[in-house]
Design a protein around this motif. Structure first.
Motif, PDB file in Angstrom:
ATOM      1  N   SER A 226       0.836  -1.212   0.000  1.00 49.50           N
ATOM      2  CA  SER A 226       0.000   0.000   0.000  1.00 49.50           C
ATOM      3  C   SER A 226       0.863   1.249   0.000  1.00 49.50           C
ATOM      4  N   GLY A 227       1.930   1.242   0.823  1.00 49.59           N
ATOM      5  CA  GLY A 227       2.837   2.380   0.877  1.00 49.59           C
ATOM      6  C   GLY A 227       3.539   2.603  -0.461  1.00 49.59           C
ATOM      7  N   CYS A 228       3.997   1.501  -1.077  1.00 50.83           N
ATOM      8  CA  CYS A 228       4.681   1.605  -2.369  1.00 50.83           C
ATOM      9  C   CYS A 228       3.744   2.126  -3.456  1.00 50.83           C
ATOM     10  N   LEU A 229       2.532   1.545  -3.525  1.00 52.33           N
ATOM     11  CA  LEU A 229       1.597   1.918  -4.586  1.00 52.33           C
ATOM     12  C   LEU A 229       1.094   3.352  -4.415  1.00 52.33           C
ATOM     13  N   ALA A 230       0.745   3.714  -3.176  1.00 54.91           N
ATOM     14  CA  ALA A 230       0.254   5.075  -2.922  1.00 54.91           C
ATOM     15  C   ALA A 230       1.347   6.103  -3.184  1.00 54.91           C
ATOM     16  N   GLY A 231       2.586   5.808  -2.756  1.00 53.57           N
ATOM     17  CA  GLY A 231       3.699   6.725  -2.986  1.00 53.57           C
ATOM     18  C   GLY A 231       4.017   6.892  -4.452  1.00 53.57           C
ATOM     19  N   CYS A 232       4.013   5.780  -5.188  1.00 51.75           N
ATOM     20  CA  CYS A 232       4.303   5.805  -6.622  1.00 51.75           C
ATOM     21  C   CYS A 232       3.240   6.612  -7.370  1.00 51.75           C
ATOM     22  N   THR A 233       1.968   6.376  -7.047  1.00 51.80           N
ATOM     23  CA  THR A 233       0.863   7.085  -7.712  1.00 51.80           C
ATOM     24  C   THR A 233       0.941   8.583  -7.470  1.00 51.80           C
ATOM     25  N   ALA A 234       1.150   8.966  -6.210  1.00 49.86           N
ATOM     26  CA  ALA A 234       1.225  10.393  -5.869  1.00 49.86           C
ATOM     27  C   ALA A 234       2.436  11.057  -6.512  1.00 49.86           C
ATOM     28  N   ALA A 235       3.558  10.324  -6.578  1.00 49.09           N
ATOM     29  CA  ALA A 235       4.784  10.886  -7.153  1.00 49.09           C
ATOM     30  C   ALA A 235       4.616  11.205  -8.636  1.00 49.09           C
ATOM     31  N   VAL A 236       4.037  10.274  -9.384  1.00 51.57           N
ATOM     32  CA  VAL A 236       3.841  10.484 -10.822  1.00 51.57           C
ATOM     33  C   VAL A 236       2.814  11.586 -11.070  1.00 51.57           C
ATOM     34  N   ALA A 237       1.784  11.633 -10.234  1.00 55.69           N
ATOM     35  CA  ALA A 237       0.717  12.628 -10.409  1.00 55.69           C
ATOM     36  C   ALA A 237       1.241  14.060 -10.287  1.00 55.69           C
TER      37      ALA A 237
END
Length: 318
Positions: A226-237
């Protein structure tokens, strides 16, 4: 964050330790991100992340990949501490009688956390970018010296020395006062506030999915993913704003690089000379930095490092 009740001091310790470990692991990728975002069409030195890292090692040695790491390692602990403490504070203030926060409440709490963290993030990022980009500018000057710059240009390159974070700070404070350290504050806010608005609610909701442990907390692997996916999504956004922030905070651009008077000017010149795709420069590098960084946060929380440190300190008092 992983679903178990943790005291605020333990959260601050966890956040600081996670930040130190995470920055050490992913800093070379972050350096590649900065250099890729800063290079412009007329002065391309690197073709990809791997090309950037290979050329950095060849020209600057292994330690060259960690230019600016000292600034990050020094300030990442207070940055993470402020971010985690602020998010917890706002979540507590916005929750009613211990009820679960609504999505809007989670977003507001994230917004508050992102706003508070820029107190440390802005000077940290600004100093780090100068040090990270020094190698690219030096390589650019060397290239110009070899292709028509003449011996004088080449001699100029040899004489230049990369400034230290202390020298940069002293010069900025002398010339511009405390505001010099907060160059790019607006762009940093526009990046970190949306990032937190996306990350914290997304992590909380992803972390609530799947099976639970007997104590009601999320299994480690759920929190980690969850931490990896949420961080990755927010970073690209928020990557387009990160490109703006990186360009605006580069106080010493390389030869033939554009200079910018503000965010509007920066957006206009990037669109005119490089096209919309330029706003995605370094996006995959940023995702590769943020995803494991927030994964490490979950590892530290799962291991209970903060509680262990507090326990040792408490034992020494008695």
């Amino acid at each position: 964050m992983a679903g178990k009740q943790i005291s605020l001091p333990a959260k601050l310790i966890n956040g600081g330790i996670a930040g130190l470990i995470g920055v050490t692991c992913v800093f070379p990728i972050d350096l590649a991100k900065t250099r890729l975002q800063n290079q412009q069409n007329g002065s391309r030195i690197y073709t990809s992340m791997s090309d950037c890292l290979i050329k950095t090692i060849r020209s600057e040695g292994f330690c060259g990949m960690y230019r600016g790491a000292a600034v990050n390692l020094t300030l990442v602990t207070p940055e993470k501490a402020i971010k985690l403490a602020a998010n917890d504070f706002f979540r507590h203030q916005l929750s009613k009688d211990g009820q679960k926060l609504t999505l809007v409440g989670e977003m507001l709490a994230g917004c508050g956390a992102g706003t508070c963290q820029v107190i440390v993030t802005t000077p940290m990022e600004m100093l780090k970018i100068q040090l990270q980009d020094a190698g690219r500018i030096e390589a650019q000057r060397n290239l110009i010296g070899r292709h028509g710059g003449g011996g004088g240009a080449k001699a100029n390159v040899v004489q230049r020395k990369s400034p230290t974070a202390l020298q940069l700070s002293r010069d900025l404070l002398k010339d511009k006062g405390i505001t010099g350290l907060y160059t790019g504050l607006g762009a940093t806010l526009l990046r970190d506030v949306p990032f937190s608005i996306i990350y914290f609610p997304l992590f909380a909701n992803l972390n609530s999915l799947g099976r639970r442990n007997t104590d009601g907390s999320a299994p480690f692997y759920i929190s980690f993913l969850s931490g990896c996916l949420a961080g990755c999504t927010a970073a690209v956004a928020v990557n387009p704003v990160d490109v703006l922030k990186t360009r605006l905070q580069s106080l010493a651009p390389g030869c033939h690089d554009e200079t910018y008077s503000g965010m509007k000017d920066c957006i206009r010149k990037i669109l005119r000379h490089e096209g919309p795709s330029a706003f995605l420069k370094g996006a995959y590098c940023r995702a590769l930095v943020i995803a494991p960084l927030f994964g490490v946060v979950q590892v530290v929380y799962f291991l209970g490092v903060g509680e262990f440190v507090l326990g040792l300190l408490d034992g020494q008092k008695h």
